[in-house]
Each structure stands twice: as C-alpha cells, then as structure tokens.
Design a protein around this motif. Structure first.
Motif, mmCIF file in Angstrom:
data_model
loop_
_atom_site.group_PDB
_atom_site.id
_atom_site.type_symbol
_atom_site.label_atom_id
_atom_site.label_comp_id
_atom_site.label_asym_id
_atom_site.label_seq_id
_atom_site.Cartn_x
_atom_site.Cartn_y
_atom_site.Cartn_z
ATOM 1 N N PRO A 270 16.739 -13.536 -17.890
ATOM 2 C CA PRO A 270 17.916 -14.293 -18.285
ATOM 3 C C PRO A 270 18.139 -15.464 -17.321
ATOM 4 O O PRO A 270 17.697 -15.412 -16.162
ATOM 5 N N PRO A 271 18.811 -16.532 -17.747
ATOM 6 C CA PRO A 271 19.014 -17.703 -16.886
ATOM 7 C C PRO A 271 19.645 -17.376 -15.535
ATOM 8 O O PRO A 271 19.256 -17.960 -14.512
ATOM 9 N N ALA A 272 20.599 -16.443 -15.505
ATOM 10 C CA ALA A 272 21.260 -16.114 -14.238
ATOM 11 C C ALA A 272 20.271 -15.509 -13.241
ATOM 12 O O ALA A 272 20.300 -15.833 -12.044
ATOM 13 N N GLU A 273 19.378 -14.644 -13.727
ATOM 14 C CA GLU A 273 18.399 -14.037 -12.835
ATOM 15 C C GLU A 273 17.300 -15.025 -12.460
ATOM 16 O O GLU A 273 16.746 -14.952 -11.362
ATOM 17 N N GLN A 274 16.992 -15.964 -13.342
ATOM 18 C CA GLN A 274 16.046 -17.012 -12.993
ATOM 19 C C GLN A 274 16.588 -17.846 -11.829
ATOM 20 O O GLN A 274 15.843 -18.218 -10.914
ATOM 21 N N ALA A 275 17.894 -18.121 -11.869
ATOM 22 C CA ALA A 275 18.510 -18.892 -10.788
ATOM 23 C C ALA A 275 18.444 -18.131 -9.465
ATOM 24 O O ALA A 275 18.171 -18.713 -8.412
ATOM 25 N N LEU A 276 18.681 -16.814 -9.517
ATOM 26 C CA LEU A 276 18.590 -16.004 -8.304
ATOM 27 C C LEU A 276 17.165 -16.003 -7.765
ATOM 28 O O LEU A 276 16.945 -16.063 -6.552
ATOM 29 N N ALA A 277 16.190 -15.943 -8.664
ATOM 30 C CA ALA A 277 14.789 -15.913 -8.240
ATOM 31 C C ALA A 277 14.397 -17.197 -7.526
ATOM 32 O O ALA A 277 13.617 -17.181 -6.567
ATOM 33 N N THR A 278 14.945 -18.323 -7.962
ATOM 34 C CA THR A 278 14.605 -19.586 -7.312
ATOM 35 C C THR A 278 15.185 -19.669 -5.909
ATOM 36 O O THR A 278 14.687 -20.425 -5.068
ATOM 37 N N ARG A 279 16.231 -18.862 -5.607
ATOM 38 C CA ARG A 279 16.847 -18.893 -4.275
ATOM 39 C C ARG A 279 16.202 -17.898 -3.316
ATOM 40 O O ARG A 279 16.559 -17.833 -2.152
ATOM 41 N N GLY A 280 15.244 -17.125 -3.793
ATOM 42 C CA GLY A 280 14.573 -16.181 -2.899
ATOM 43 C C GLY A 280 14.128 -14.928 -3.625
ATOM 44 O O GLY A 280 14.856 -13.943 -3.681
ATOM 45 N N PHE A 328 9.060 -7.130 -8.939
ATOM 46 C CA PHE A 328 9.850 -8.215 -8.380
ATOM 47 C C PHE A 328 11.322 -7.803 -8.288
ATOM 48 O O PHE A 328 11.824 -7.021 -9.115
ATOM 49 N N HIS A 329 12.019 -8.340 -7.284
ATOM 50 C CA HIS A 329 13.437 -8.046 -7.069
ATOM 51 C C HIS A 329 14.189 -9.339 -6.775
ATOM 52 O O HIS A 329 13.620 -10.301 -6.262
ATOM 53 N N VAL A 330 15.489 -9.331 -7.083
ATOM 54 C CA VAL A 330 16.375 -10.437 -6.717
ATOM 55 C C VAL A 330 17.551 -9.874 -5.930
ATOM 56 O O VAL A 330 17.831 -8.672 -5.967
ATOM 57 N N ARG A 331 18.222 -10.782 -5.212
ATOM 58 C CA ARG A 331 19.338 -10.346 -4.367
ATOM 59 C C ARG A 331 20.508 -11.305 -4.517
ATOM 60 O O ARG A 331 20.342 -12.521 -4.480
ATOM 61 N N ASP A 332 21.703 -10.735 -4.680
ATOM 62 C CA ASP A 332 22.933 -11.504 -4.601
ATOM 63 C C ASP A 332 24.015 -10.580 -4.060
ATOM 64 O O ASP A 332 23.779 -9.396 -3.802
ATOM 65 N N ALA A 333 25.213 -11.102 -3.872
ATOM 66 C CA ALA A 333 26.278 -10.311 -3.256
ATOM 67 C C ALA A 333 26.621 -9.092 -4.103
ATOM 68 O O ALA A 333 26.849 -7.994 -3.579
ATOM 69 N N ASP A 334 26.675 -9.257 -5.413
ATOM 70 C CA ASP A 334 27.016 -8.128 -6.284
ATOM 71 C C ASP A 334 25.948 -7.043 -6.211
ATOM 72 O O ASP A 334 26.261 -5.845 -6.163
ATOM 73 N N SER A 335 24.679 -7.447 -6.227
ATOM 74 C CA SER A 335 23.593 -6.468 -6.143
ATOM 75 C C SER A 335 23.619 -5.743 -4.811
ATOM 76 O O SER A 335 23.417 -4.526 -4.732
ATOM 77 N N ALA A 336 23.866 -6.493 -3.728
ATOM 78 C CA ALA A 336 23.896 -5.886 -2.400
ATOM 79 C C ALA A 336 25.039 -4.895 -2.272
ATOM 80 O O ALA A 336 24.876 -3.809 -1.713
ATOM 81 N N ALA A 337 26.202 -5.249 -2.801
ATOM 82 C CA ALA A 337 27.352 -4.340 -2.744
ATOM 83 C C ALA A 337 27.093 -3.090 -3.580
ATOM 84 O O ALA A 337 27.394 -1.967 -3.158
ATOM 85 N N ALA A 338 26.520 -3.278 -4.772
ATOM 86 C CA ALA A 338 26.259 -2.141 -5.644
ATOM 87 C C ALA A 338 25.223 -1.206 -5.029
ATOM 88 O O ALA A 338 25.364 0.030 -5.096
ATOM 89 N N ASP A 339 24.174 -1.763 -4.427
ATOM 90 C CA ASP A 339 23.133 -0.925 -3.839
ATOM 91 C C ASP A 339 23.683 -0.113 -2.671
ATOM 92 O O ASP A 339 23.390 1.081 -2.539
ATOM 93 N N LEU A 340 24.484 -0.738 -1.804
ATOM 94 C CA LEU A 340 25.084 0.001 -0.703
ATOM 95 C C LEU A 340 26.004 1.094 -1.227
ATOM 96 O O LEU A 340 26.021 2.216 -0.703
ATOM 97 N N GLY A 341 26.740 0.798 -2.284
ATOM 98 C CA GLY A 341 27.611 1.813 -2.879
ATOM 99 C C GLY A 341 26.842 3.020 -3.388
ATOM 100 O O GLY A 341 27.271 4.168 -3.210
ATOM 101 N N VAL A 342 25.675 2.775 -4.004
ATOM 102 C CA VAL A 342 24.847 3.875 -4.512
ATOM 103 C C VAL A 342 24.338 4.732 -3.353
ATOM 104 O O VAL A 342 24.364 5.968 -3.417
#
Length: 419
Positions: A270-280, A328-342
């Motif tokens: 999806p476009p949102a994840e493509q944008a995250l991928a371009t940032r790292g 492949f993986h992407v990272r953003d604040a929401d993903s980081a918060a959710a992963d720590l919560g899990v």
C-alpha cells in the motif's frame, strides 16, 4: 578475532566473587517469604554530583532498606563531573554491588530525559540472588583482541547486564560470542556514551570508574529475571528463502535476483507502507528455521544498507546464508509502540513485577515518539511496576530466540518479578 580470556587474577580486573546467599543483606519479609523490591530516582540538575546524591536518596526512600544492587546512569557534558557523580551515587546508595555509566539520556521516575544534565538511579533488593560485577578490558595482539575480566560462568547464572564503550571495546563481536562463553545467559544493556564522543564515556563497577572497556553484572542463584526485546518493526511482503548469498550480500531471493524481488514486493505494498520503506527498509532474518508460522518477533531485524541494481545484490547489516528465511520489515512510531506492547503483554504473565531496567535507543526518544517518556510509560503500565529506570543507548543488547545480539532502534528490558 575476539578471544575471551575469561576471569583473570589481575589488579586491573574488578570482578567480584559471588556473594553467598547467607551473606546477603536481610530482605524485607512477608511472613516467611522474602520479597524482591525495586525503586528508582531521577534528578535533573546542572550540579551532577548533587543530582547523584538526590537521586540516590530518592530511590533509597522508596526502597526503605539497603539495596543489593544499584545501577546508575549519568548524562552530563563534562567527563570528570560524570565520574564524580557515579562515585557519589555508589557511595550514597551503599549497595553491595554497583554498576553505572554515562549516557546521552537517562530514564527513571516515570520519564525520559535526553541531552540534559541528569542522574538516574535504580535500586533492587534481590533475596537469594547472587551478584557478580565485572570490568572488561581489551588486550590487542597482531591478529586478535583478548577480552580480560569476564567472570567464569556458574551454572545458575541466567541473566546479566552489560554496558560498554563502543570506542574502546569490540561490543558487537563480544555479544555475538556470549552464546559460547555465557550459554543460557540473557543479557540486557547497551552502548554507553559520553556526550562529547570518543574518550568521554565513563563506566563504573563497584565504585571504581573507568574510561574504557565494559562493565556489567551477572545474576545467579535464586533469580527469575525476565528479558524482553522490542525491535519495533512490522513485516511486509512474503517470507522468502535466500537462494544465493555471499557474506552480507543477498544475490537471490526465492530463485530470483534480489533487487528484482525487492522491487516486486515494494510494488505490491500500500502507498503508506511504500513511503515507510523509502525512509528505511529493514530485513528480518528468521532465527529458527523449524518454525512453520513465522511472525513478528521470530526475526532478527537488520538494516538494508545498500543495493546494486547492476549486480542484483542487496547488502544487509549482517551475514546472511543460503537457506535462511527472510522477510522485509518497516518501522514507524505506531509499529514500534505496538510491538513493545505485545512483548510486555507476553511477559506480564510471569509477573507481577517489582521493577525493571530499560535500555531504549536514542532514536526512540522525542524525535520519534510524542515524548521521551514513551517507552518508560509503556513499560511501567505493561509490567505494573513503578520502578523502571535505565538510559537511552547508542545500541542495545538483548536476546532474540535465546541468543544475545547487538541491536539498533530497539527497547531492551530486564524485569524483576516480585516474589
């Protein structure tokens, strides 16, 4: 090549013998059951030595007794004053075992403080736990580096804390070899750093301050410390098998040129994840090939550091071998918060907890989350423990699939269940 020289009888080695259980300070008791207790304190003040005294007294007042273990972190501009603050905290707490380090930010008292003169103190009463602190030094030879001062592992050691100066200590290679020299020991910790860069880091083991190497403590005896690591990513695209590789270069994925496979995966996002991928964009390397349903947490996350379209190769921040499963993986604040919560939710079943040490990447502070308090607030709530202290680190140490690694952009936690 890094050679583990083990414990040595040297005046430069600050390794302490195991403290017999009978010699431990008397713990607080509830009926006939000894209780694990933790406390923390944090003070922000340009007078670092004064802040160290205040933070120590704050933590002591919350603990109510003399601690077995103290862990101290100091953020300050002057290495000399940082050293004095570490020494002051060691003396003020009166703990039998004390380790500490300089850091670009400290955590405690429910908040994170970045690049401001401050001191954080974590204290713990650990009934029945045997503690052995150490200072590691490096001896260089023509073709190898010997690490001196590592205590001989005792069978009941299951956890430890390690703080290292990356400018003078081979932290990555050392951590990778701990599965051999410290089998079954889950380490938490990170890279300590002075704010002035190389030469400004200060480390402390039992009141003695060092300007190089690494310090830490091993926990043995009746210990139930729980290690958890959040790598802060979410997977995208399919799990694939590496079908051709050389060192840290992936040449083929699932039988196709690696760069072509990457382009195919990115085109389907999806476009949102493509944008995250371009940032790292990150690559997850499966740690257990026998797991049929690989999920987040089953992968060791490493950065994609380059691509060679002409040669179809992807360069990864680690060695990759043919037959390994990757995603492949992407990272953003929401993903980081959710992963720590899990991770915290899974660990909560082993609680309740008296407290925890937290090592959070400098990249996870206020520039990434709404505030620098994000990780400590989540850990306190997830573990139900008010005493959570630690530091922001320039690289974090923690286990993935039972093996210690050096990470970036993660949160590493060592939690102490209340008993």
């Amino acid at each position: 090549t890094v050679v583990m020289a083990g414990a040595v009888s040297s005046s430069r080695c600050t390794s302490r013998p195991y403290v017999p259980a009978a010699a431990l300070p008397r713990a607080r008791w509830r009926g006939d059951v000894a209780m694990t207790r933790c406390a923390d304190g944090l003070v922000v003040d340009s007078d670092l030595v004064g802040a160290a005294g205040q933070a120590s007294r704050m933590a002591l007042s919350r603990l109510g007794r003399g601690p077995d273990l103290a862990v101290v972190f100091v953020c300050g501009p002057e290495p000399g004053e940082t050293a004095e603050a570490l020494e002051r905290a060691a003396k003020e707490t009166g703990a039998a075992t004390v380790i500490g380090a300089s850091a670009p930010g400290v955590i405690g008292d429910g908040r994170g403080v970045e690049l401001v003169s401050s001191v954080s103190v974590f204290l713990a009463e650990l009934p029945g736990v045997r503690l052995r602190s150490f200072h590691l030094e490096v001896m260089r030879a023509e073709e190898s580096i010997a690490v001196l001062g590592l205590p001989a592992k005792v069978d009941d050691v299951t956890a430890g804390v390690l703080l290292a100066d990356a400018y003078s200590f081979p932290i990555d290679a050392f951590v990778e070899q701990t599965h051999q020299v410290l089998p079954g020991v889950n380490l938490a910790g990170g890279i300590a750093a002075g704010v002035r860069g190389a030469g400004s880091t200060r480390l402390m083991a039992d009141g003695v301050v060092h300007d190089r190497g690494a310090v830490g403590v091993l926990l043995g005896g009746d210990t139930t410390a729980v290690s958890l690591l959040s790598q802060g990513c979410r997977p995208v695209g399919p799990v694939m098998t590496v079908t051709r590789a050389e060192g840290n270069a992936i040449l083929e994925l699932a039988g196709a040129p690696a760069t072509s496979k990457l382009e195919q995966v990115l085109a389907q996002l999806p476009p949102a994840e493509q944008a995250l991928a371009t940032r790292g964009l990150q690559l997850g390397i499966a740690m257990d090939e026998y797991v049929d349903d690989l999920r987040a947490g089953d992968f060791l996350i490493r950065a994609l550091i380059g691509a060679d379209p002409a040669g179809s190769a992807l360069a990864v921040g680690d060695v990759v071998t043919v037959g390994q499963s990757v995603q492949f993986h992407v990272r953003d604040a929401d993903s980081a918060a959710a992963d720590l919560g899990v991770r915290l939710e899974r660990a909560a079943g082993q609680g309740p907890y008296a407290g925890a040490l937290l090592f959070s990447c400098t990249g996870r502070g206020a520039d990434f989350f709404p505030s620098a308090d994000h990780d400590v607030a989540l850990v306190r709530a997830g573990l139900g423990a008010s005493a959570v202290a630690g530091c922001f680190a320039a690289g974090e140490i923690g286990p993935v699939a039972g093996r210690n690694h050096l990470h970036g952009f993660t949160a590493s936690v060592l939690a102490f269940p209340a008993r």
